[in-house]
Design an enzyme around this catalytic site. Structure first.
Site, short mmCIF file in Angstrom:
data_model
loop_
_atom_site.label_atom_id
_atom_site.label_comp_id
_atom_site.label_asym_id
_atom_site.label_seq_id
_atom_site.Cartn_x
_atom_site.Cartn_y
_atom_site.Cartn_z
N SER A 185 -11.58 24.77 -29.30
CA SER A 185 -11.71 23.52 -30.03
C SER A 185 -10.59 23.45 -31.05
O SER A 185 -10.22 24.45 -31.65
CB SER A 185 -13.07 23.46 -30.73
OG SER A 185 -13.02 22.57 -31.83
N TYR A 227 -10.27 -6.03 12.40
CA TYR A 227 -9.51 -5.63 11.22
C TYR A 227 -9.46 -6.75 10.18
O TYR A 227 -9.27 -7.93 10.51
CB TYR A 227 -8.06 -5.23 11.60
CG TYR A 227 -7.24 -4.80 10.39
CD1 TYR A 227 -7.27 -3.49 9.95
CD2 TYR A 227 -6.48 -5.72 9.66
CE1 TYR A 227 -6.55 -3.09 8.83
CE2 TYR A 227 -5.76 -5.33 8.55
CZ TYR A 227 -5.80 -4.02 8.13
OH TYR A 227 -5.09 -3.63 7.02
N THR A 249 -37.70 26.56 -12.10
CA THR A 249 -37.93 25.18 -11.65
C THR A 249 -38.13 24.40 -12.95
O THR A 249 -38.67 24.96 -13.91
CB THR A 249 -39.16 25.02 -10.74
OG1 THR A 249 -40.32 25.42 -11.47
CG2 THR A 249 -39.05 25.83 -9.47
N HIS A 250 -37.71 23.18 -12.97
CA HIS A 250 -37.80 22.35 -14.20
C HIS A 250 -37.10 23.02 -15.38
O HIS A 250 -37.45 22.76 -16.53
CB HIS A 250 -39.26 22.06 -14.58
CG HIS A 250 -40.11 21.62 -13.42
ND1 HIS A 250 -40.25 20.30 -13.06
CD2 HIS A 250 -40.83 22.34 -12.52
CE1 HIS A 250 -41.06 20.23 -11.99
NE2 HIS A 250 -41.40 21.44 -11.65
N ASN A 280 -15.11 26.63 -24.73
CA ASN A 280 -15.81 25.58 -23.98
C ASN A 280 -15.59 25.72 -22.47
O ASN A 280 -14.49 25.99 -22.02
CB ASN A 280 -15.30 24.21 -24.44
CG ASN A 280 -15.60 23.96 -25.91
OD1 ASN A 280 -16.64 24.42 -26.41
ND2 ASN A 280 -14.72 23.26 -26.60
N SER A 318 0.83 -1.21 0.00
CA SER A 318 0.00 0.00 0.00
C SER A 318 0.86 1.25 0.00
O SER A 318 0.35 2.36 -0.04
CB SER A 318 -0.94 0.01 1.21
OG SER A 318 -0.20 -0.09 2.41
N GLU A 371 -17.31 21.62 -16.71
CA GLU A 371 -17.63 20.24 -17.09
C GLU A 371 -16.79 19.24 -16.29
O GLU A 371 -17.28 18.19 -15.85
CB GLU A 371 -17.40 20.04 -18.59
CG GLU A 371 -18.41 20.80 -19.42
CD GLU A 371 -18.02 20.91 -20.89
OE1 GLU A 371 -18.88 21.26 -21.68
OE2 GLU A 371 -16.85 20.66 -21.23
N LYS A 383 -7.87 3.86 1.65
CA LYS A 383 -7.08 5.07 1.46
C LYS A 383 -7.11 5.66 0.04
O LYS A 383 -7.29 6.87 -0.10
CB LYS A 383 -5.64 4.84 1.95
CG LYS A 383 -5.57 4.91 3.48
CD LYS A 383 -4.28 4.43 4.07
CE LYS A 383 -4.17 2.94 4.12
NZ LYS A 383 -5.17 2.30 5.04
N LYS A 425 -15.06 28.24 -30.83
CA LYS A 425 -15.48 27.63 -29.57
C LYS A 425 -14.79 28.23 -28.34
O LYS A 425 -13.64 28.63 -28.38
CB LYS A 425 -15.23 26.13 -29.60
CG LYS A 425 -16.26 25.36 -30.40
CD LYS A 425 -17.66 25.63 -29.93
CE LYS A 425 -18.55 24.44 -29.76
NZ LYS A 425 -18.05 23.20 -29.33
N1 ARG Z 1 -1.36 -1.02 5.42
C1 ARG Z 1 -2.31 -1.52 6.35
C2 ARG Z 1 -3.66 -0.85 6.12
O1 ARG Z 1 -3.70 0.18 5.58
C3 ARG Z 1 -1.89 -1.28 7.77
C4 ARG Z 1 -2.50 -2.24 8.72
C5 ARG Z 1 -1.95 -3.61 8.51
N2 ARG Z 1 -2.49 -4.49 9.48
C6 ARG Z 1 -2.43 -5.83 9.34
N3 ARG Z 1 -3.01 -6.52 10.26
N4 ARG Z 1 -1.91 -6.41 8.29
O2 ARG Z 1 -4.67 -1.37 6.50
#
Ligand code: ARG
Length: 466
Positions: free
Chosen positions: A286, A326, A158-159, A294, A27, A299, A334, A292
């Site tokens: 454009s 967990y 409205t509408h 735009n 991650s 948008e 994230k 144009k």
């Molecule tokens: N990178 C992990 C996460 O964002 C951290 C927690 C990891 N915990 C575990 N029990 N493997 O969730």
């Protein structure tokens, strides 16, 4: 370090993780964004461990200095993030170990589970405060437009059908209301984030004598009296993702408000409406059609709002079916949350700059606002004031409208004689109803477009928002 990269949890394993496992499990390619919060979290944790006697002062100092040095390296973009170390937490810990052997004691009484929860709380507090400042800038730009256009006529819809006359100020203050609620929403997110999960451990705390309140205070998780705020159930603290979902909702709602504004203004900037002129800097040409201009920024705002809503759905469905506590699924929270924050931040930066530069075309707005058809309800009200029940007056005005359409006249061009054949209650003063100032000034109860009311509100908004 028997099996290389998996030193931190590799004790019981014979084989190394598969390449696919590393790729799927890492991650750090996104949670590196938590680094400043992770370092703050570790510094506070080490300080607490020293306070309760688990670390010596020397160890704590070595850790603290090491972490500060790492932060500098990270901020300079010189840190070598390693995906085989999975995440931001492991990367920083392993780098610290190269600086000081005391780093091996840092993870005492702590799990990545409470660590990532705490990092996330810190991140959300920080980002929410920054977003609030940006929303305020946009809100004040609308307040300024309102102040400059207190009595300038505008049509309302409205509408997407012409409805009743209002002022540009009243239109702008509608956005102020929405954006102010967004501010309140992020303040509420902030309040929810202001509680420290650290010390919840993997899920059931620790047998070691830690001082959670002390760590919370160090990290700024305190109430208005300066008292520490800590989570009160270790399972919930590491398993729940409703804070991040709430944050993503606040982002979605904010994005929706701007998306709706964008929709209005895409229409308003068209040749059909010509109600506003957008700054060159936020429009594009454009490659084929030379004429144009735009409204791309608008948008894209609409497009980004869809994306931000998608993130909210990701978070909602991510946590809907996870056994306590967990599960690794939670790592997927994230990218969605970061993306929402970043997209919304971009929208706000764009509008903070664009809004003051938008020019209202007073002539076109006035022409539309003064279309006699917009005063149809005013005529119904006029008849009510003469004692006609509203259901009847509505019907009478309906007949007037039909008559106008049939004879190809504007509503206020119908001769009195013809009008009186529809209702004897329509007198000479009927024609005064088509006066814009009359219409606006009579809308005097709270929340209505009367310019005096809005002037008062503008003062209140300035005080509330600055
Ligand atoms: N990178 C992990 C996460 O964002 C951290 C927690 C990891 N915990 C575990 N029990 N493997 O969730």
């Amino acid at each position: 370090m028997q099996n290389g990269s998996q030193a931190t949890w590799g004790g019981r394993f014979k084989d190394l993780p598969a390449q696919n496992m590393i790729q799927m499990g890492e991650s750090v390619s996104f949670d590196y964004k938590l680094a400043p919060y992770d370092i703050a979290c570790s510094r506070a944790h080490a300080q607490m461990l020293a306070k309760v006697g688990i670390l010596t002062t020397e160890e704590q100092q070595a850790i603290d200095e090491g972490l500060q040095a790492l932060l500098k390296t990270i901020e300079a973009g010189e840190f070598d993030w390693n995906p085989t170390l999975e995440d931001v937490h492991m990367n920083i810990e392993q780098a610290l170990l190269k600086i000081t052997p005391a780093a091996a004691k840092l993870h005492t009484a702590r799990s990545r589970n409470d660590q990532v929860a705490t990092d996330t709380h810190l991140y959300i507090k920080d980002v929410s405060a920054k977003l609030i400042a940006k929303i305020k800038a946009c809100t004040l730009a609308f307040v300024d437009h309102a102040a400059a256009n207190l009595e300038q006529p505008a049509p309302s819809y409205t509408h997407l059908q012409r409805a009743q006359p209002i002022t540009i100020a009243h239109y702008c203050l509608a956005w102020v209301e929405m954006l102010y609620r967004d501010i309140l929403e992020f303040e509420n997110v902030n309040e929810r984030a202001n509680v420290c999960p650290l010390g919840s451990g993997a899920l059931a705390g620790t047998t070691l004598p830690i001082d959670r309140e002390y760590t919370a205070s160090l990290l700024g998780f305190v109430d208005s009296n300066g008292n520490p705020r800590v989570t009160t159930n270790s399972l919930d603290a590491i398993a729940s993702r409703d804070l991040i979902t709430k944050f993503a909702f606040a982002c979605s709602q904010l994005a929706n408000h701007f998306s709706r504004l964008a929709e209005d203004w895409i229409l308003w900037a068209s040749a059909e409406f010509q109600f506003i002129h957008l700054p060159d800097a936020y429009t594009t040409g454009s490659s084929l059609m030379p004429q144009k201009r735009n409204p791309d920024a608008l948008e894209l705002t609409r497009g980004k709002a869809s994306r931000v809503q998608g993130n909210l759905m990701t978070l909602l469905s991510l946590s809907k079916a996870q056994a306590l506590t967990y599960n690794r699924d939670l790592q997927e929270d994230k990218p969605a949350a970061f993306d929402s924050a970043e997209q919304v931040s971009m929208i706000l930066d764009t509008f903070a700059d664009l809004l003051p530069k938008v020019a209202f075309n007073h002539a076109k707005l006035k022409e539309a606002a003064l279309d006699p058809i917009l005063f149809a309800t005013d005529i119904a009200d006029y008849l009510v004031e003469k004692g006609v029940p509203f259901r009847d007056s509505h019907h009478i005005v309906g007949q007037l409208v039909a008559e106008a359409e049939k004879s190809g006249m504007a509503l206020n061009e119908i001769p009195l004689e013809t009008a009186q054949q529809i209702s004897t209650q329509l007198a000479e003063d009927f024609y005064q109803v088509f006066d814009f100032e009359r219409s606006i000034s009579k809308r005097i109860a709270t929340g209505m477009p009367n310019p005096r009311l809005n002037a008062g509100l503008i003062e209140q908004w300035r005080q509330k928002i600055s």
